[in-house]
Write a protein that holds these residues in place. Structure first.
Motif, PDB file in Angstrom:
ATOM      1  N   GLY A  82     105.947  36.707  41.661  1.00  0.00           N
ATOM      2  CA  GLY A  82     105.544  38.088  41.831  1.00  0.00           C
ATOM      3  C   GLY A  82     104.927  38.645  40.575  1.00  0.00           C
ATOM      4  N   PRO A  83     104.784  39.952  40.530  1.00  0.00           N
ATOM      5  CA  PRO A  83     104.092  40.603  39.428  1.00  0.00           C
ATOM      6  C   PRO A  83     104.885  40.644  38.121  1.00  0.00           C
ATOM      7  N   LEU A  84     106.190  40.447  38.195  1.00  0.00           N
ATOM      8  CA  LEU A  84     107.009  40.525  36.984  1.00  0.00           C
ATOM      9  C   LEU A  84     107.169  39.171  36.331  1.00  0.00           C
ATOM     10  N   LYS A  85     107.207  39.177  35.017  1.00  0.00           N
ATOM     11  CA  LYS A  85     107.632  37.999  34.275  1.00  0.00           C
ATOM     12  C   LYS A  85     108.843  38.452  33.466  1.00  0.00           C
ATOM     13  N   ILE A  86     109.935  37.729  33.620  1.00  0.00           N
ATOM     14  CA  ILE A  86     111.202  38.127  33.024  1.00  0.00           C
ATOM     15  C   ILE A  86     111.720  37.003  32.149  1.00  0.00           C
ATOM     16  N   ALA A  87     112.061  37.347  30.936  1.00  0.00           N
ATOM     17  CA  ALA A  87     112.677  36.400  30.009  1.00  0.00           C
ATOM     18  C   ALA A  87     114.024  36.961  29.587  1.00  0.00           C
ATOM     19  N   ILE A  88     114.901  36.073  29.141  1.00  0.00           N
ATOM     20  CA  ILE A  88     116.233  36.491  28.706  1.00  0.00           C
ATOM     21  C   ILE A  88     116.338  36.266  27.207  1.00  0.00           C
ATOM     22  N   ALA A  89     116.920  37.253  26.539  1.00  0.00           N
ATOM     23  CA  ALA A  89     117.142  37.161  25.100  1.00  0.00           C
ATOM     24  C   ALA A  89     118.580  37.570  24.797  1.00  0.00           C
ATOM     25  N   GLU A  90     119.017  37.203  23.616  1.00  0.00           N
ATOM     26  CA  GLU A  90     120.350  37.583  23.151  1.00  0.00           C
ATOM     27  C   GLU A  90     120.262  38.927  22.441  1.00  0.00           C
ATOM     28  N   PRO A  91     121.140  39.863  22.781  1.00  0.00           N
ATOM     29  CA  PRO A  91     121.132  41.156  22.089  1.00  0.00           C
ATOM     30  C   PRO A  91     121.696  41.018  20.678  1.00  0.00           C
ATOM     31  N   GLU A  92     121.319  41.934  19.817  1.00  0.00           N
ATOM     32  CA  GLU A  92     121.787  41.891  18.426  1.00  0.00           C
ATOM     33  C   GLU A  92     123.297  41.985  18.324  1.00  0.00           C
ATOM     34  N   ASP A  93     123.919  42.758  19.224  1.00  0.00           N
ATOM     35  CA  ASP A  93     125.366  42.921  19.153  1.00  0.00           C
ATOM     36  C   ASP A  93     126.137  41.810  19.856  1.00  0.00           C
ATOM     37  N   GLY A  94     125.422  40.863  20.485  1.00  0.00           N
ATOM     38  CA  GLY A  94     126.071  39.737  21.134  1.00  0.00           C
ATOM     39  C   GLY A  94     126.739  40.057  22.458  1.00  0.00           C
ATOM     40  N   GLN A  95     126.574  41.263  22.947  1.00  0.00           N
ATOM     41  CA  GLN A  95     127.202  41.687  24.203  1.00  0.00           C
ATOM     42  C   GLN A  95     126.226  41.547  25.356  1.00  0.00           C
ATOM     43  N   GLY A  96     126.539  40.699  26.334  1.00  0.00           N
ATOM     44  CA  GLY A  96     125.694  40.557  27.509  1.00  0.00           C
ATOM     45  C   GLY A  96     124.398  39.826  27.214  1.00  0.00           C
ATOM     46  N   LYS A  97     123.355  40.260  27.873  1.00  0.00           N
ATOM     47  CA  LYS A  97     122.009  39.684  27.712  1.00  0.00           C
ATOM     48  C   LYS A  97     120.985  40.802  27.727  1.00  0.00           C
ATOM     49  N   VAL A  98     119.803  40.494  27.212  1.00  0.00           N
ATOM     50  CA  VAL A  98     118.684  41.421  27.253  1.00  0.00           C
ATOM     51  C   VAL A  98     117.596  40.788  28.116  1.00  0.00           C
ATOM     52  N   LEU A  99     117.123  41.544  29.106  1.00  0.00           N
ATOM     53  CA  LEU A  99     115.989  41.104  29.908  1.00  0.00           C
ATOM     54  C   LEU A  99     114.731  41.687  29.290  1.00  0.00           C
ATOM     55  N   VAL A 100     113.754  40.853  29.044  1.00  0.00           N
ATOM     56  CA  VAL A 100     112.457  41.287  28.541  1.00  0.00           C
ATOM     57  C   VAL A 100     111.503  41.174  29.722  1.00  0.00           C
ATOM     58  N   ILE A 101     111.010  42.332  30.167  1.00  0.00           N
ATOM     59  CA  ILE A 101     110.243  42.394  31.405  1.00  0.00           C
ATOM     60  C   ILE A 101     108.806  42.807  31.115  1.00  0.00           C
ATOM     61  N   GLY A 102     107.900  42.026  31.625  1.00  0.00           N
ATOM     62  CA  GLY A 102     106.482  42.340  31.507  1.00  0.00           C
ATOM     63  C   GLY A 102     105.810  42.112  32.855  1.00  0.00           C
ATOM     64  N   PHE A 103     104.520  42.325  32.896  1.00  0.00           N
ATOM     65  CA  PHE A 103     103.756  42.154  34.127  1.00  0.00           C
ATOM     66  C   PHE A 103     102.737  41.040  33.956  1.00  0.00           C
ATOM     67  N   GLN A 104     102.552  40.262  35.010  1.00  0.00           N
ATOM     68  CA  GLN A 104     101.594  39.174  34.998  1.00  0.00           C
ATOM     69  C   GLN A 104     100.178  39.721  34.787  1.00  0.00           C
TER      70      GLN A 104
END
Length: 114
Positions: A5-27
């Motif tokens: 689909g139109p989204l491209k989603i990557a996962i990153a580690e947050p600075e505080d180490g809690q959970g995850k960060v989704l980095v969302i952009g558009f194709q």
């Protein structure tokens, strides 16, 4: 499960180490569409997500949970896409703190990259 689909989603580690960060952009091909084309394609993407979430044979529960999170984010983006007030060339970040949700999204996206 791969849902293109139109989204491209990557996962990153947050600075505080809690959970995850989704980095969302558009194709890029989505960015190149006019406003009505973007609206149509994004609505179709949401419908595909909905169909895959609701189909019991389509995916397992962990992937379904990941798709629900992506669906929630996409539903929040839809009005901004339809109005044209979202800068599609920039990425957005969403931090997910709950471990179960972070694992569900991580699993979903890691299966898409295989």
């Amino acid at each position: 499960m791969l849902i293109e689909g139109p989204l491209k989603i990557a996962i990153a580690e947050p600075e505080d180490g809690q959970g995850k960060v989704l980095v969302i952009g558009f194709q890029p091909d989505f960015q190149a569409l006019d406003l009505s084309g973007q609206s149509r394609q994004f609505r179709a993407y949401l419908e595909t997500l909905k169909q895959n979430i609701e189909a019991p044979e389509a995916t397992d529960e962990r992937n379904r949970a990941g798709m629900l999170i992506v669906q929630q984010i996409a539903e929040q983006l839809l009005p901004h896409i339809e109005s044209g007030d979202l800068v599609l060339e920039e990425t957005m970040t969403v931090q997910i703190r709950q471990n179960e949700q972070a694992v569900a999204v991580t699993d979903l996206l890691s299966r898409n990259n295989r």
